[in-house]
Design a protein around this motif. Structure first.
Motif, PDB file in Angstrom:
ATOM      1  N   VAL A 135       6.908 -23.333  -5.977  1.00  0.00           N
ATOM      2  CA  VAL A 135       6.359 -23.087  -4.644  1.00  0.00           C
ATOM      3  C   VAL A 135       4.938 -22.530  -4.703  1.00  0.00           C
ATOM      4  O   VAL A 135       4.399 -22.094  -3.681  1.00  0.00           O
ATOM      5  N   ALA A 136       4.312 -22.545  -5.878  1.00  0.00           N
ATOM      6  CA  ALA A 136       2.976 -21.965  -6.028  1.00  0.00           C
ATOM      7  C   ALA A 136       1.863 -22.985  -5.837  1.00  0.00           C
ATOM      8  O   ALA A 136       0.722 -22.615  -5.553  1.00  0.00           O
ATOM      9  N   ASN A 137       2.157 -24.254  -5.992  1.00  0.00           N
ATOM     10  CA  ASN A 137       1.104 -25.272  -5.998  1.00  0.00           C
ATOM     11  C   ASN A 137       0.368 -25.374  -4.672  1.00  0.00           C
ATOM     12  O   ASN A 137      -0.855 -25.558  -4.634  1.00  0.00           O
ATOM     13  N   GLU A 138       1.109 -25.285  -3.587  1.00  0.00           N
ATOM     14  CA  GLU A 138       0.484 -25.441  -2.276  1.00  0.00           C
ATOM     15  C   GLU A 138      -0.551 -24.344  -2.012  1.00  0.00           C
ATOM     16  O   GLU A 138      -1.624 -24.607  -1.451  1.00  0.00           O
ATOM     17  N   ARG A 139      -0.246 -23.123  -2.407  1.00  0.00           N
ATOM     18  CA  ARG A 139      -1.219 -22.039  -2.227  1.00  0.00           C
ATOM     19  C   ARG A 139      -2.452 -22.274  -3.086  1.00  0.00           C
ATOM     20  O   ARG A 139      -3.579 -22.036  -2.651  1.00  0.00           O
ATOM     21  N   LEU A 140      -2.248 -22.747  -4.311  1.00  0.00           N
ATOM     22  CA  LEU A 140      -3.378 -23.075  -5.175  1.00  0.00           C
ATOM     23  C   LEU A 140      -4.233 -24.178  -4.549  1.00  0.00           C
ATOM     24  O   LEU A 140      -5.459 -24.115  -4.565  1.00  0.00           O
ATOM     25  N   ALA A 141      -3.573 -25.172  -3.992  1.00  0.00           N
ATOM     26  CA  ALA A 141      -4.302 -26.297  -3.401  1.00  0.00           C
ATOM     27  C   ALA A 141      -5.072 -25.881  -2.159  1.00  0.00           C
ATOM     28  O   ALA A 141      -6.203 -26.318  -1.937  1.00  0.00           O
ATOM     29  N   LEU A 142      -4.482 -25.018  -1.337  1.00  0.00           N
ATOM     30  CA  LEU A 142      -5.110 -24.652  -0.076  1.00  0.00           C
ATOM     31  C   LEU A 142      -6.392 -23.850  -0.281  1.00  0.00           C
ATOM     32  O   LEU A 142      -7.231 -23.786   0.613  1.00  0.00           O
ATOM     33  N   ARG A 143      -6.564 -23.249  -1.443  1.00  0.00           N
ATOM     34  CA  ARG A 143      -7.826 -22.573  -1.739  1.00  0.00           C
ATOM     35  C   ARG A 143      -8.972 -23.571  -1.899  1.00  0.00           C
ATOM     36  O   ARG A 143     -10.139 -23.198  -1.787  1.00  0.00           O
ATOM     37  N   ARG A 144      -8.624 -24.834  -2.177  1.00  0.00           N
ATOM     38  CA  ARG A 144      -9.647 -25.824  -2.518  1.00  0.00           C
ATOM     39  C   ARG A 144      -9.656 -27.037  -1.596  1.00  0.00           C
ATOM     40  O   ARG A 144     -10.668 -27.726  -1.500  1.00  0.00           O
ATOM     41  N   PHE A 145      -8.528 -27.322  -0.964  1.00  0.00           N
ATOM     42  CA  PHE A 145      -8.399 -28.478  -0.085  1.00  0.00           C
ATOM     43  C   PHE A 145      -8.035 -28.026   1.326  1.00  0.00           C
ATOM     44  O   PHE A 145      -7.183 -27.146   1.502  1.00  0.00           O
ATOM     45  N   ARG A 146      -8.641 -28.662   2.301  1.00  0.00           N
ATOM     46  CA  ARG A 146      -8.319 -28.341   3.695  1.00  0.00           C
ATOM     47  C   ARG A 146      -6.995 -28.941   4.134  1.00  0.00           C
ATOM     48  O   ARG A 146      -6.315 -28.396   5.008  1.00  0.00           O
ATOM     49  N   ARG A 147      -6.644 -30.078   3.543  1.00  0.00           N
ATOM     50  CA  ARG A 147      -5.464 -30.832   3.991  1.00  0.00           C
ATOM     51  C   ARG A 147      -4.447 -30.870   2.859  1.00  0.00           C
ATOM     52  O   ARG A 147      -4.545 -31.667   1.936  1.00  0.00           O
ATOM     53  N   VAL A 148      -3.466 -29.978   2.934  1.00  0.00           N
ATOM     54  CA  VAL A 148      -2.470 -29.835   1.872  1.00  0.00           C
ATOM     55  C   VAL A 148      -1.084 -30.164   2.443  1.00  0.00           C
ATOM     56  O   VAL A 148      -0.731 -29.720   3.546  1.00  0.00           O
ATOM     57  N   TYR A 149      -0.310 -30.906   1.652  1.00  0.00           N
ATOM     58  CA  TYR A 149       1.038 -31.304   2.046  1.00  0.00           C
ATOM     59  C   TYR A 149       2.012 -30.906   0.934  1.00  0.00           C
ATOM     60  O   TYR A 149       1.767 -31.194  -0.243  1.00  0.00           O
ATOM     61  N   GLY A 150       3.067 -30.225   1.311  1.00  0.00           N
ATOM     62  CA  GLY A 150       4.122 -29.930   0.358  1.00  0.00           C
ATOM     63  C   GLY A 150       5.073 -31.112   0.236  1.00  0.00           C
ATOM     64  O   GLY A 150       5.311 -31.831   1.209  1.00  0.00           O
ATOM     65  N   VAL A 151       5.601 -31.300  -0.956  1.00  0.00           N
ATOM     66  CA  VAL A 151       6.569 -32.372  -1.198  1.00  0.00           C
ATOM     67  C   VAL A 151       7.705 -31.799  -2.037  1.00  0.00           C
ATOM     68  O   VAL A 151       7.485 -31.305  -3.143  1.00  0.00           O
ATOM     69  N   CYS A 152       8.904 -31.849  -1.492  1.00  0.00           N
ATOM     70  CA  CYS A 152      10.096 -31.433  -2.240  1.00  0.00           C
ATOM     71  C   CYS A 152      10.650 -32.646  -2.968  1.00  0.00           C
ATOM     72  O   CYS A 152      11.038 -33.636  -2.332  1.00  0.00           O
ATOM     73  N   VAL A 153      10.684 -32.579  -4.284  1.00  0.00           N
ATOM     74  CA  VAL A 153      10.993 -33.749  -5.115  1.00  0.00           C
ATOM     75  C   VAL A 153      12.447 -33.709  -5.594  1.00  0.00           C
ATOM     76  O   VAL A 153      12.851 -32.777  -6.294  1.00  0.00           O
ATOM     77  N   TRP A 154      13.207 -34.718  -5.204  1.00  0.00           N
ATOM     78  CA  TRP A 154      14.526 -34.983  -5.791  1.00  0.00           C
ATOM     79  C   TRP A 154      14.446 -36.370  -6.403  1.00  0.00           C
ATOM     80  O   TRP A 154      14.507 -37.377  -5.692  1.00  0.00           O
ATOM     81  N   MET A 155      14.249 -36.439  -7.714  1.00  0.00           N
ATOM     82  CA  MET A 155      13.970 -37.730  -8.346  1.00  0.00           C
ATOM     83  C   MET A 155      14.422 -37.709  -9.805  1.00  0.00           C
ATOM     84  O   MET A 155      13.722 -37.189 -10.674  1.00  0.00           O
ATOM     85  N   PRO A 156      15.599 -38.255 -10.106  1.00  0.00           N
ATOM     86  CA  PRO A 156      16.047 -38.306 -11.500  1.00  0.00           C
ATOM     87  C   PRO A 156      15.224 -39.328 -12.282  1.00  0.00           C
ATOM     88  O   PRO A 156      15.342 -40.535 -12.062  1.00  0.00           O
ATOM     89  N   ALA A 157      14.368 -38.839 -13.156  1.00  0.00           N
ATOM     90  CA  ALA A 157      13.468 -39.738 -13.891  1.00  0.00           C
ATOM     91  C   ALA A 157      13.108 -39.108 -15.225  1.00  0.00           C
ATOM     92  O   ALA A 157      13.188 -37.891 -15.395  1.00  0.00           O
ATOM     93  N   THR A 158      12.691 -39.933 -16.166  1.00  0.00           N
ATOM     94  CA  THR A 158      12.321 -39.443 -17.489  1.00  0.00           C
ATOM     95  C   THR A 158      11.012 -40.073 -17.948  1.00  0.00           C
ATOM     96  O   THR A 158      10.684 -41.201 -17.588  1.00  0.00           O
ATOM     97  N   HIS A 159      10.303 -39.288 -18.738  1.00  0.00           N
ATOM     98  CA  HIS A 159       9.097 -39.785 -19.407  1.00  0.00           C
ATOM     99  C   HIS A 159       9.045 -39.118 -20.776  1.00  0.00           C
ATOM    100  O   HIS A 159       8.717 -37.946 -20.897  1.00  0.00           O
TER     101      HIS A 159
END
Length: 331
Positions: free
Chosen positions: A113-137
């Motif tokens: 939940v920290a990314n959005e606050r980090l982004a808002l310091r630098r970007f005016r338009r910030v969107y949170g995304v809750c990710v439910w995605m079983p995937a591997t890399h």
């Protein structure tokens, strides 16, 4: 809209690959051997529907991309890498005048939940995304998306709250790409719910799949600490029943031949030997909130510390001795 996926790993590669195969314009941002493989052979995206080799354009950073006003930035890296990338991308010029931070939307498609606050310091338009995605890399150039019939569920909305036309248009694009995308006025309530689920990431990385009495007991106690902390902090989050009602049977991990599902994102970090792990922003978020609000969180603190130790020292995932795991319950 053109989607610039910053971090083409399991989540970013799935989002970017699915959008690309659905006819949307996509650029992948990667580094090292993964970038080399993407440039040479394209993205190999394995899903329950089959394997595709997708010729998605791939670059190493913002200096290689001429930004446009219709671009959408999708940040899909681990939180420990967010700040440097946000700073770099926000300063980049956009064709026609202005910078990315002033003009372009950035989506934080990440755990924690920290990314959005980090982004808002630098970007005016910030969107949170809750990710439910079983995937591997696990290998350069290769991503496996195991979700079926949808590859994932991405709740999204404006940060700190609200919705707008941009969110609705992005959601519509994602829906064409086998990704559910409900738009929420309170996206962070979904992300805090996911944070509680992610408290098991470090445990899985350290000791293997969460099954059996011992691992289940450790997991339940870690979550109980998290719930106590969020209650003390007055932070609302969606219930397990609400989450299940939305996902239903739409996102189920299905085995893909030749592509095993070894573990979640933290497990994969150890398996790839990245040298870092996201525990500071998962278990560590609970530790931080506990300290701020006077709630003890000894188990999450221990899981955070152990996960960081495993990452720094190149320990194999699942190699924590049973006796050490059992000792966590005595904290």
């Amino acid at each position: 809209m053109r989607y610039i996926i910053i971090g083409a790993g399991a989540v970013g590669g799935t989002i970017g690959g699915r959008l690309y195969e659905s006819g949307h314009e996509v650029v992948l941002i990667a580094r090292g051997n993964h970038l080399k493989a993407l440039r040479q052979d394209g993205l190999r995206l394995a899903t329950p529907q089959g394997v595709q080799q997708l010729a998605v354009p791939a670059h190493g950073g913002p200096l290689e991309v001429e930004l446009r006003r219709d671009d959408v930035l999708v940040l899909a890296v681990k939180t420990q890498h967010s700040e440097a990338l946000l700073t770099e991308w926000a300063a980049q010029p956009v064709a026609g005048g202005g910078t990315a931070g002033e003009l372009l939307p950035v989506l934080c498609a990440q755990n924690g939940v920290a990314n959005e606050r980090l982004a808002l310091r630098r970007f005016r338009r910030v969107y949170g995304v809750c990710v439910w995605m079983p995937a591997t890399h696990l290998e350069p150039g290769r991503v496996c998306a195991l979700g079926s019939p949808l590859s994932g569920m991405l709740h999204l909305g404006r940060y700190p709250a609200g919705r707008d036309g941009t969110a609705e248009r992005i959601a519509a694009d994602l829906e064409t790409a086998r990704i559910g995308a409900p738009v929420s006025d309170s996206v962070m309530s979904w992300k805090y719910a996911k944070l509680l689920s992610n408290l098991g990431n470090a445990l899985e990385a350290l000791s293997g799949p969460i099954r059996g009495d011992l691992r289940t007991a450790v997991w339940q106690r870690a979550r109980a600490e998290g719930e106590a902390v969020l209650a003390a902090a007055g932070i609302a989050y969606r219930s397990t029943a609400e989450q299940q009602a939305v996902r239903g049977d739409l996102v189920t991990a299905v085995p893909v031949e030749g592509e095993p599902r070894p573990g979640g994102s933290s497990w994969q970090s150890l398996a790839r030997g990245t040298g870092d792990i996201e525990a500071d922003h998962l278990n560590g978020e609970i530790v931080l909130l506990g300290r701020l609000h006077g709630v003890p969180t000894p188990l999450n603190e221990a899981l955070q510390r152990l996960a960081n130790d495993f990452a720094r020292n190149g320990r194999a995932p699942g190699s924590l001795p049973e006796a050490r795991l059992a000792a966590l319950l005595e904290l």
